[in-house]
Design a protein around this motif. Sequence first.
Motif, PDB file in Angstrom:
ATOM      1  N   SER A  74       0.828  -1.213   0.000  1.00 32.87           N
ATOM      2  CA  SER A  74       0.000   0.000   0.000  1.00 32.87           C
ATOM      3  C   SER A  74       0.859   1.259   0.000  1.00 32.87           C
ATOM      4  O   SER A  74       0.323   2.366   0.109  1.00 32.87           O
ATOM      5  CB  SER A  74      -0.916   0.006   1.232  1.00 32.87           C
ATOM      6  OG  SER A  74      -0.146   0.044   2.423  1.00 32.87           O
ATOM      7  N   ARG A  92      -6.306  -7.579  -6.626  1.00 34.18           N
ATOM      8  CA  ARG A  92      -6.152  -7.451  -5.173  1.00 34.18           C
ATOM      9  C   ARG A  92      -4.850  -6.753  -4.793  1.00 34.18           C
ATOM     10  O   ARG A  92      -4.803  -6.015  -3.799  1.00 34.18           O
ATOM     11  CB  ARG A  92      -6.229  -8.825  -4.517  1.00 34.18           C
ATOM     12  CG  ARG A  92      -5.183  -9.829  -4.990  1.00 34.18           C
ATOM     13  CD  ARG A  92      -5.338 -11.167  -4.294  1.00 34.18           C
ATOM     14  NE  ARG A  92      -4.356 -12.136  -4.767  1.00 34.18           N
ATOM     15  CZ  ARG A  92      -4.116 -13.289  -4.171  1.00 34.18           C
ATOM     16  NH1 ARG A  92      -4.782 -13.612  -3.071  1.00 34.18           N
ATOM     17  NH2 ARG A  92      -3.219 -14.129  -4.638  1.00 34.18           N
ATOM     18  N   GLN A  95      -5.248  -2.952  -5.981  1.00 29.66           N
ATOM     19  CA  GLN A  95      -6.065  -2.166  -5.058  1.00 29.66           C
ATOM     20  C   GLN A  95      -5.235  -1.594  -3.920  1.00 29.66           C
ATOM     21  O   GLN A  95      -5.444  -0.452  -3.497  1.00 29.66           O
ATOM     22  CB  GLN A  95      -7.196  -3.025  -4.495  1.00 29.66           C
ATOM     23  CG  GLN A  95      -8.301  -3.352  -5.480  1.00 29.66           C
ATOM     24  CD  GLN A  95      -9.301  -4.327  -4.902  1.00 29.66           C
ATOM     25  OE1 GLN A  95      -9.206  -4.738  -3.741  1.00 29.66           O
ATOM     26  NE2 GLN A  95     -10.276  -4.722  -5.703  1.00 29.66           N
ATOM     27  N   LEU A  96      -4.286  -2.382  -3.427  1.00 27.09           N
ATOM     28  CA  LEU A  96      -3.435  -1.871  -2.358  1.00 27.09           C
ATOM     29  C   LEU A  96      -2.562  -0.728  -2.879  1.00 27.09           C
ATOM     30  O   LEU A  96      -2.434   0.308  -2.224  1.00 27.09           O
ATOM     31  CB  LEU A  96      -2.566  -2.993  -1.798  1.00 27.09           C
ATOM     32  CG  LEU A  96      -3.292  -4.124  -1.065  1.00 27.09           C
ATOM     33  CD1 LEU A  96      -2.286  -5.143  -0.538  1.00 27.09           C
ATOM     34  CD2 LEU A  96      -4.153  -3.606   0.074  1.00 27.09           C
ATOM     35  N   TRP A 101      -8.800  -0.262  -2.241  1.00 26.33           N
ATOM     36  CA  TRP A 101      -9.303  -1.486  -1.630  1.00 26.33           C
ATOM     37  C   TRP A 101     -10.692  -1.276  -1.047  1.00 26.33           C
ATOM     38  O   TRP A 101     -11.130  -0.149  -0.795  1.00 26.33           O
ATOM     39  CB  TRP A 101      -8.336  -1.956  -0.538  1.00 26.33           C
ATOM     40  CG  TRP A 101      -8.083  -0.907   0.523  1.00 26.33           C
ATOM     41  CD1 TRP A 101      -8.914  -0.525   1.522  1.00 26.33           C
ATOM     42  CD2 TRP A 101      -6.922  -0.085   0.624  1.00 26.33           C
ATOM     43  NE1 TRP A 101      -8.345   0.473   2.276  1.00 26.33           N
ATOM     44  CE2 TRP A 101      -7.126   0.764   1.749  1.00 26.33           C
ATOM     45  CE3 TRP A 101      -5.730   0.005  -0.092  1.00 26.33           C
ATOM     46  CZ2 TRP A 101      -6.164   1.700   2.158  1.00 26.33           C
ATOM     47  CZ3 TRP A 101      -4.792   0.935   0.322  1.00 26.33           C
ATOM     48  CH2 TRP A 101      -5.009   1.765   1.423  1.00 26.33           C
ATOM     49  N   ASN A 105     -11.517  -7.032   0.007  1.00 24.33           N
ATOM     50  CA  ASN A 105     -10.148  -7.337  -0.399  1.00 24.33           C
ATOM     51  C   ASN A 105      -9.599  -8.502   0.417  1.00 24.33           C
ATOM     52  O   ASN A 105      -9.718  -8.543   1.645  1.00 24.33           O
ATOM     53  CB  ASN A 105      -9.255  -6.108  -0.211  1.00 24.33           C
ATOM     54  CG  ASN A 105      -7.823  -6.357  -0.646  1.00 24.33           C
ATOM     55  OD1 ASN A 105      -7.024  -6.899   0.094  1.00 24.33           O
ATOM     56  ND2 ASN A 105      -7.501  -5.966  -1.880  1.00 24.33           N
TER      57      ASN A 105
END
Length: 533
Positions: A74, A92, A95-96, A101, A105
């Motif tokens: 992230s 997935r 998204q971080l 997210w 997630n």
Amino acid sequence: MRIIRPSRFLALPAALALLLTAAGCTDLDAPIESEYTPSNFLTTPEQFIAASGPVYSQMRGEVAKAYWNLQELSTDEAVIVARNGNYYDGARYQQLSLHTWNPQNEFVRVAWEWGFSGISTCNRTLALFQNTADGAFKTQFTAELRTMRALYYYLMMDAYGNIPLVPEFGSTAQPANATRQQVFEYIEQELKAALPNLSAEVSAQTYGRPTQSTAQALLAKLYLNAEVYIGQPRYTEAIAACNVLIKSRKHSLAANYLDVFAVENGPQVSEIIFAVPFDANLAQGNMMSRFALHQQMKDKFGLLFTPSNASLTWPEFFALYQEPTDTRNQQWLSGKQYLSDGRTPVLISTTKKGLDSRYTGADGNAAVSYHLELSDRLTFRDAAKFDVGNDELGKAQGTRNIKYYPDKSSTSRDQGNDLVLLRYADVLLMKAEALLRGGQDPDGATALSLVNQVRSRAQVPAFTSLNLNTLFEERSREMAWEGWRRTDLIRFGKWEAVWGQGMKTNAETHRRLFPIPATELTLNTSLKQNPGY
């Protein structure tokens, strides 16, 4: 380190394995199923260690995987790209990186389940301890489990904020959210209560279990981040906790930076305050090399398995390493690659089309010998999916981290390096930061002198002046890949910045916390979702 650790406290009697649970915080009433009773069990240190084992094996489960992903992917420090669809995995990872997210997630869910399973395991094991006769062993190991529980709570509170304080074992109540301040105060109280009864010894016998040093380092973390957690500066308290560690002289900077993270790291490394022990065969879960290394690095490092070529760093972060003498540069692989002798090129036999799938010439099948060169900047073929391609040029995208040096003795993708959570260099940097932020030190140390101790070990010139941004950059170089980057970015006010070659632009402040997983909200209707999700 090797097998000596699992034999000490990780190789557990089969009956005690039933203490483990794979559920989240809502599974609080699972019975303790064991053939042992207070009349025939828990009278010696070895028995208390064995009974405590599930608490530590649970920590291994996701600390180097799902939890590490939340803390590092992230941020600007690490990224997993897709390679012609490989590792896209429903976005997935992406998204971080993009801060998009949601409560569904996978890593948000798995890290939550891991952390609260750890808390529940601590509760159940403490309940078992309560039924044993009072004595020195019981007192010490109860303090160790309370400290481990506080550590689990700290990691969950840092990531999710207003988390539930799980009832003691045996309660069937569905826990509601506590405020972050309530959790902060609980962690502080638990650590202070446990401290006097923890071992003051730092040795092979206490390695991998919390000591007084562990509790003080965790208190320093708690206080350093207090302004984020509870809106109150506690920098003087952070300095006091660091001072206890510094004055104890039980820890010191390792002469060689990478020795702290080597395959053979362990109790002989005085810099380590608390580490999660791993073994490639008996205590698995550390797969840093599997994810970080290009497939062809199998030959460079003499590995018995083929790496997956997944995790990279963003070029903006790698650009912080500019001093050629800095020994911390050795944790990165970039540019043209050579075998371990440093002279023989890493060559890949392919074709023109295999080298670059976009090649349109009629001689696409012509043979090519490609000298592997890892690029700093990432070139995306499909930016929407973080896809860099899966030809040889695509596979060569990105700088790699080998801080946790590849384990050539491993026959699997797991490796034997212990994961270091708390170490002495961090203590020096935490104290320096607390001083710069206004904390008071009765010992009169300066932030500049503390940071220059770290720089001296890295073999770079001493700073002549220091401010928070300079310290942040030095902390970035020192602490890369250690699972603290997200926490640091938030504390320094850089979490909402743009990074990732301009791809991460989301500045939503509610993403300083991760959402409570959707599955947990379904299981426990007493929980309330974090704002913004």
